[in-house]
Design an enzyme around this catalytic site. Sequence first.
Site, short mmCIF file in Angstrom:
data_model
loop_
_atom_site.label_atom_id
_atom_site.label_comp_id
_atom_site.label_asym_id
_atom_site.label_seq_id
_atom_site.Cartn_x
_atom_site.Cartn_y
_atom_site.Cartn_z
CB VAL A 159 99.67 -62.86 -36.59
CG1 VAL A 159 101.31 -63.30 -36.97
CG2 VAL A 159 98.75 -64.20 -36.48
CE LYS B 132 97.44 -68.85 -35.67
NZ LYS B 132 97.36 -69.80 -36.65
N GLY C 115 98.25 -59.67 -37.91
CA GLY C 115 96.85 -60.47 -38.29
C GLY C 115 96.17 -60.86 -37.12
CB VAL C 116 93.14 -60.61 -36.16
CG1 VAL C 116 92.24 -61.30 -34.84
CG2 VAL C 116 93.86 -59.53 -35.55
N GLY C 117 93.56 -64.15 -36.39
CA GLY C 117 93.08 -65.39 -36.63
C GLY C 117 92.13 -65.97 -35.68
N GLY C 118 91.50 -67.09 -36.20
CA GLY C 118 90.17 -67.55 -35.20
C GLY C 118 90.97 -67.65 -33.96
CG PHE C 119 95.52 -69.95 -32.46
CD1 PHE C 119 95.09 -71.09 -31.35
CD2 PHE C 119 96.40 -69.49 -32.54
CE1 PHE C 119 96.14 -71.47 -30.67
CE2 PHE C 119 97.56 -69.74 -31.78
CZ PHE C 119 97.48 -70.66 -30.66
N GLY C 120 93.91 -66.46 -32.50
CA GLY C 120 94.60 -65.36 -31.72
C GLY C 120 95.27 -64.42 -32.55
CG ASP D 274 90.23 -71.68 -42.58
OD1 ASP D 274 89.20 -71.17 -43.43
OD2 ASP D 274 90.40 -70.77 -41.55
#
Length: 822
Positions: free
Chosen positions: A526, A540, A519-524, A636
């Site tokens: 996973v 993460k 996964g890819v989030g706003g923060f970096g 969110d």
Amino acid sequence: MGLDNKGIRLIFIFVLHPFLFTLPKCNSSFTPLVNYLLDCGSSHPTQLTDGRTFKSDRETTSLLATAEDVQISLDSNLSSSVPSSLLPLYQTARLFQEESTYSFYISKTGRLWVRLYFFPLSNPSYNLTAAVFSVQTNHHVLLHEFSVRNSDSPVFKEYLVNVSDSRFSLKFKPMKNSFAFINAIEVVSAPDNLISDSAIALSPLREFKGLLLSAFEVSYRINVGGPTITPGDDALARTWETDGSYNIFPQGSETLSVSKKSIKYPHTGVTPLIAPNLVYASVVHMKDAKVMRPNFNLSWMVNVERSYSYLIRMHFCDILSKSLNQLYFNVYINGIEGVSALNLSSQTKALATAFYQDFVLNALNITNGSILVQVGPTNLQQGTVDAILNGIEVMKISNIADSLDGFFSVDGKYKGPSSITTEMKILVYVGLVLAVTAMLLLVMICMRWKKRPQGWEKHSRFSSWLLPVHSPRLCSSKSSWRGSTASSSHKSTKHGKRFFPFSEMREATNNFDETRVIGVGGFGKVYLGTLKDGTKVAIKRGSGNSEQGINEFRTELEMLSKLRHRHLVSLMGFCDENSEMVLVYEYMANGPFRSHLYGFDLPCLSWKKRLEICIGAARGLHYLHTGAAQSITHRDVKTTNILLDENYIAKVSDFGLSKAVPEKAQVSTAVKGSFGYLDPEYYRSQQLTQKSDIYSFGVVLFEVLCARPVICPTRPTEEINLAEWAKKQHRRGVLNEEIDPHIAATMNLQSQSVFVQISERCLADCGVDRPSMGDVLWHLEYALRLEEAASRIDEPEDKSTSIVTNEDNSVLFSEIDNLEER
Ligand SMILES: *[C@@H]1O[C@H](CO)[C@@H](O)[C@H](O)[C@H]1NC(C)=O
Ligand SMILES: *[C@@H]1O[C@H](CO)[C@@H](O)[C@H](O)[C@H]1NC(C)=O
Ligand SMILES: *[C@@H]1O[C@H](CO)[C@@H](O)[C@H](O)[C@H]1NC(C)=O
Ligand SMILES: *[C@@H]1O[C@H](CO)[C@@H](O)[C@H](O)[C@H]1NC(C)=O
Ligand SMILES: *[C@@H]1O[C@H](CO)[C@@H](O)[C@H](O)[C@H]1NC(C)=O
Ligand SMILES: *[C@@H]1O[C@H](CO)[C@@H](O)[C@H](O)[C@H]1NC(C)=O
Ligand SMILES: *[C@@H]1O[C@H](CO)[C@@H](O)[C@H](O)[C@H]1NC(C)=O
């Protein structure tokens, strides 16, 4: 008898085809209610060849308030590039030595065209190329310290403003020791539906709202592949130029045109007022798309001003294909994909039918002063390899100072990026803050040094210095970090959170192997990791260089250290060595809820399962809102942040944006969240309340019911935003059409009805009208009961709810109504 028959038939027609009577007879003409045409400096009215008559100065004296003005005219006709039909307007000018204002009475408020014509006529007493002046309306600055330097070419400026007062003024303000001039002015009504409130915002792709509140300056209006269109051929007296000088890959382009009579307009949305059929009757498409090079884009480039956002309207009309479903192409703006595989057939349902799409390009994405519009082939293995474009309009959007030229608002105040004086102030503040921080750090370092553990040299931790300064709540866990060393780093903290050395993280993820990204989030990103003992974990890794990343890391660590609930993803530990920010979570084998709804070939979840998952997520959020020591708003909530473990138990994740907001209180904060889920009230007011989560959760519920993305840019405009579309369809009583066909047939209708009812209440415009999470939970559980009862599955009574299923609907629904009253 005959008469009777006719009467009956008439009634019949009226009943069957009411729209026959409401359709405008000829929607290609438009009569502007406000229609001021002024040929300034002219002693007589000027009739143009397109039929419009511009009034002389004498006829318009009542409109103008000025101390002193001068009329200037030119004897010989000027020759220039402007359409010859407009040339007479440039022959005379009016010159103002002092601030002067034209005031127009506006009989119909709404959108207005403001068109200004400038040409510096040569004159023995006045040098018009030296004139420097500003032009502004009641609310907007149109021109700031403007001058026409080039004495050969006229300047034409066109604006679209929204007027809500009955007086509209146009003020000419000369600079000190200078003067202003104007050759001709148009202030004319435009159709209100010419520009709607929303468009597709690029990067990040989302719905953009708020165009109604903006003023626009038309920068370019291009008839791609076709001839110049003069005001006489356009119902709104617009001018469309040819695309030749903007097409940067003419070798690959081929133009094609058909008779303008063959262009059809759909009944809704697109009318000849949006663009005349001449625009749609000509097209540029890919030349030898298959032969020359398998793949290229058609590209047009226009130069724009860097600090402004732009509205870009692209016109399309498939006059190329022989049958439907042949043409698919991608649309890019400045390299950002605006629409992937645009399916004109699904938009227009017919060939040779007009269609347009609006995009908003943020100023931040205009890096070198140009906008590049591209269309190119998709990699779908369907249809022909081709791409088309019929027209482009590029409009500058007014900025924060309500200006279309510079950063000064109408009252002369500077509202742009901070000027030197404020910069200096900021520098002083920053200096002070730095000094204080440095002192604090010094004190802390001294204290730490005294209590330093064995082996402390092996760590250069990032948050152990940073976090305590900003989040005192973490001090308790800090105390145990001190005790940890490289070898004994698995010691539990007070919150049961482990510290993981970076080397172990590296090992667990095979050196952050890209194939392990889940996964890819706003923060970096996973990663899926495997610890030494074989436990699977989600890791993460923050991209540490952004401030946003550091903030989110801190928030998430802080939040999750305090929270523990069956329906919240639990944090196993973290790593903050080498300025790395890594969080380790329990691994959720079944991934995000969304992947099970659409877009992936995963087995379809039954309605019951979906309800159970929604209930799990609702429990998690209910705990956040009410159960934790501090009420927390997640900010969110979306289906990608609801994760499923191997038993499909739902857990809410991603607390990077979460914020402590006391129940029933509101907190003023910058708007954050995900588009499509974002509470419009929060967006407008910037006031965060718990009810923003409720809104987002309502969107999730509809997403679960309909199994489609919440923002779907390839759908027709009104369907793009799921929340709005679902509400609309529900009001029309046809929500059934939107329900995921996989479950629609088998789901229990009462269960569905309870579900839809609560989902819709979550989307109420005002936060106060939305239910609480507890209320939502109650209804979802109730919907589950109904579904279970219908499928005759006997399950042990859940103690948390005390509803007995009842065959008598009326009783049940009155129960719900009573509950709603609470
Ligand atoms: C200027 O052009 C108009 C038509 O646009 C024409 O009637 C007029 O005679 C011309 N004047 C001169 C001086 O050429
Ligand atoms: C003009 O702006 C007002 C808000 O100031 C808005 O309500 C109205 O719909 C706008 N009208 C048009 C035609 O854009
Ligand atoms: C008029 O002003 C412009 C700009 O200040 C200057 O370049 C030009 O020489 C002037 N022309 C005359 C005729 O004075
Ligand atoms: C078309 O342009 C986009 C964006 O500039 C680019 O990503 C894409 O690869 C291009 N397509 C082709 C076939 O060159
Ligand atoms: C395009 O739209 C039509 C009509 O809605 C549909 O039948 C077709 O499958 C769509 N094509 C693609 C590639 O999605
Ligand atoms: C566009 O601007 C936004 C905001 O600065 C940025 O996040 C995004 O990466 C930019 N996109 C491109 C393609 O430059
Ligand atoms: C903007 O940048 C692109 C490449 O990034 C380049 O092709 C283009 O010429 C530039 N435009 C201008 C006006 O400098």
